[in-house]
Design an enzyme around this catalytic site. Structure first.
Site, PDB file in Angstrom:
ATOM      1  N   SER A  75       0.753  -1.072  -0.055  1.00 43.63           N
ATOM      2  CA  SER A  75       0.039   0.089   0.165  1.00 43.63           C
ATOM      3  C   SER A  75       0.808   1.148   0.069  1.00 43.63           C
ATOM      4  CB  SER A  75      -1.052  -0.140   1.016  1.00 43.63           C
ATOM      5  OG  SER A  75      -2.105   0.853   1.163  1.00 43.63           O
ATOM      6  N   GLU A 131      -9.688  -4.038  -6.215  1.00 45.91           N
ATOM      7  CA  GLU A 131      -9.194  -2.933  -5.418  1.00 45.91           C
ATOM      8  C   GLU A 131      -9.379  -1.617  -5.993  1.00 45.91           C
ATOM      9  OE1 GLU A 131      -5.491  -3.207  -3.302  1.00 45.91           O
ATOM     10  OE2 GLU A 131      -5.116  -5.370  -3.992  1.00 45.91           O
ATOM     11  N   HIS A 153      -7.677  -5.760  -0.253  1.00 41.17           N
ATOM     12  CA  HIS A 153      -6.052  -5.047  -0.316  1.00 41.17           C
ATOM     13  C   HIS A 153      -5.341  -5.597   0.733  1.00 41.17           C
ATOM     14  CE1 HIS A 153      -3.874  -1.457  -0.641  1.00 41.17           C
ATOM     15  NE2 HIS A 153      -3.957  -1.275   0.709  1.00 41.17           N
TER      16      HIS A 153
END
Length: 336
Positions: free
Chosen positions: A165, A259, A289
């Protein structure tokens, strides 16, 4: 399975009922709660503590060695898992959390498994975050930690960058900064669901807004503005989806098909292709995610982590004779 050719994409179909259950629970119970939250500086501080406490429930085997450390003046922790770890190998891990929560502690479910599958020591970095710090503080910490590893005698060709991320963003922009500084680059990098576009303008940012079982766009836009305060979020050093990736080491990118950050991963892979950088993009069907954190229960997560291990081992195998097996670290409390 993923192709080993340069810039090859692969689709990993959904295979488990566990994945469907996780998506259902996240989409119906967790995401609605996150969507109703009012994001403020105070909430950001509370989230940092709450997320650490929540993720400590994820199991870490007692034989995983964990030790606090400072490398290059930056705090973090070493993790060593398994008897096949090579002393010369290091995975420098940048945790995710949208640049305002998360820590080495919150990501142990991922990092100890990376140590085992990559046969490497993992240095999970505790870089500075908002609301107390914003860009470029995390980038400065990442560069100092990497330089610290080199100063300690680790060779760049034995180091791997990995991040999820926002940590995937940090891994990429750190590579770009090292290139600017003419420093030797690590052997390769692994990007898990990288947040590579802080302008939040990618196609999947609107196309997958309902399908994504976890990330509400309101939250993503807020933390982007908080982190990039005073800087243009479209800058390549903030949004590497817009960067020239020429000269970077081989990349492995993993992302879930539903996502909101799906297009971020695709655009990084496209930029890598334009620059001639070897890149594998693995798309995991219907996965949430950073699903890797649920490897204790989710078959797709275990498989994805094994894919990462295969990618890393293929690139570091020639250096194995330089390191002996199983370097140890002091065990600390799981609640440290």
């Amino acid at each position: 399975m993923a192709s080993n050719s340069n810039n090859a994409d692969s689709i990993h179909p959904a295979i488990s009922w566990q994945g469907r259950v996780v998506n259902g629970v996240m989409g119906r119970a967790i995401k609605p709660v996150i969507s109703r939250l009012r994001f403020t500086r105070r909430f950001m501080k509370f989230s940092q503590l709450g997320f650490d406490a929540l993720t400590l429930a994820l199991p870490v085997p007692a034989n995983v060695h964990i030790a606090r450390t400072h490398v290059g003046g930056v705090p973090g922790e070493w993790l060593i898992a398994g008897r096949e770890v090579r002393s010369n190998r290091v995975v420098l891990y940048f945790h995710g959390g949208a640049y305002f929560f998360g820590s080495p502690r919150s990501h142990r479910a991922v990092t100890w498994r990376l140590s085992r599958h990559c046969r490497a020591k993992v240095l999970a970095l505790d870089y500075r975050q908002p609301p107390d710090w914003c860009y470029p503080a995390p980038l400065e910490d990442a560069v100092r930690a990497y330089q610290g590893l080199l100063t300690q005698g680790y060779r760049s060709e034995d180091i791997v960058f990995a991040g999820d991320s926002a940590g995937g963003n940090l891994a990429l922009v750190t590579l770009l900064r090292l290139r600017e500084l003419s420093l030797p680059l690590p052997a390769c990098a692994v990007l898990i669901s990288p947040w590579a576009d802080l302008t939040c303008s990618g196609e999947s940012h609107w196309r997958n807004v309902v399908q994504d079982p976890f990330i509400p766009m309101k939250a993503l836009r807020f933390v982007s503005a908080s982190y990039s305060e005073g800087y243009d979020p479209a800058s390549p050093m903030l949004s590497p989806a817009f960067a020239d990736l020429t000269g970077l080491p081989p990349l492995l990118i993993q992302v879930g098909s539903t996502e909101v950050l799906y297009s971020d991963a695709v655009r990084v892979a496209e930029q890598a292709g334009k620059a001639g950088v070897p890149c594998q993009l693995q798309v995991w069907e219907d996965m949430m995610h950073v699903f890797h954190a649920l490897a204790a229960w989710l078959p797709e997560a275990s498989l994805a982590l094994r894919e990462i291990g295969s990618f890393v081992n293929e690139r570091l195998r020639d250096r194995d004779n330089a390191g002996h097996m199983r370097a140890r670290a002091r065990v600390v409390s799981r609640r440290a």
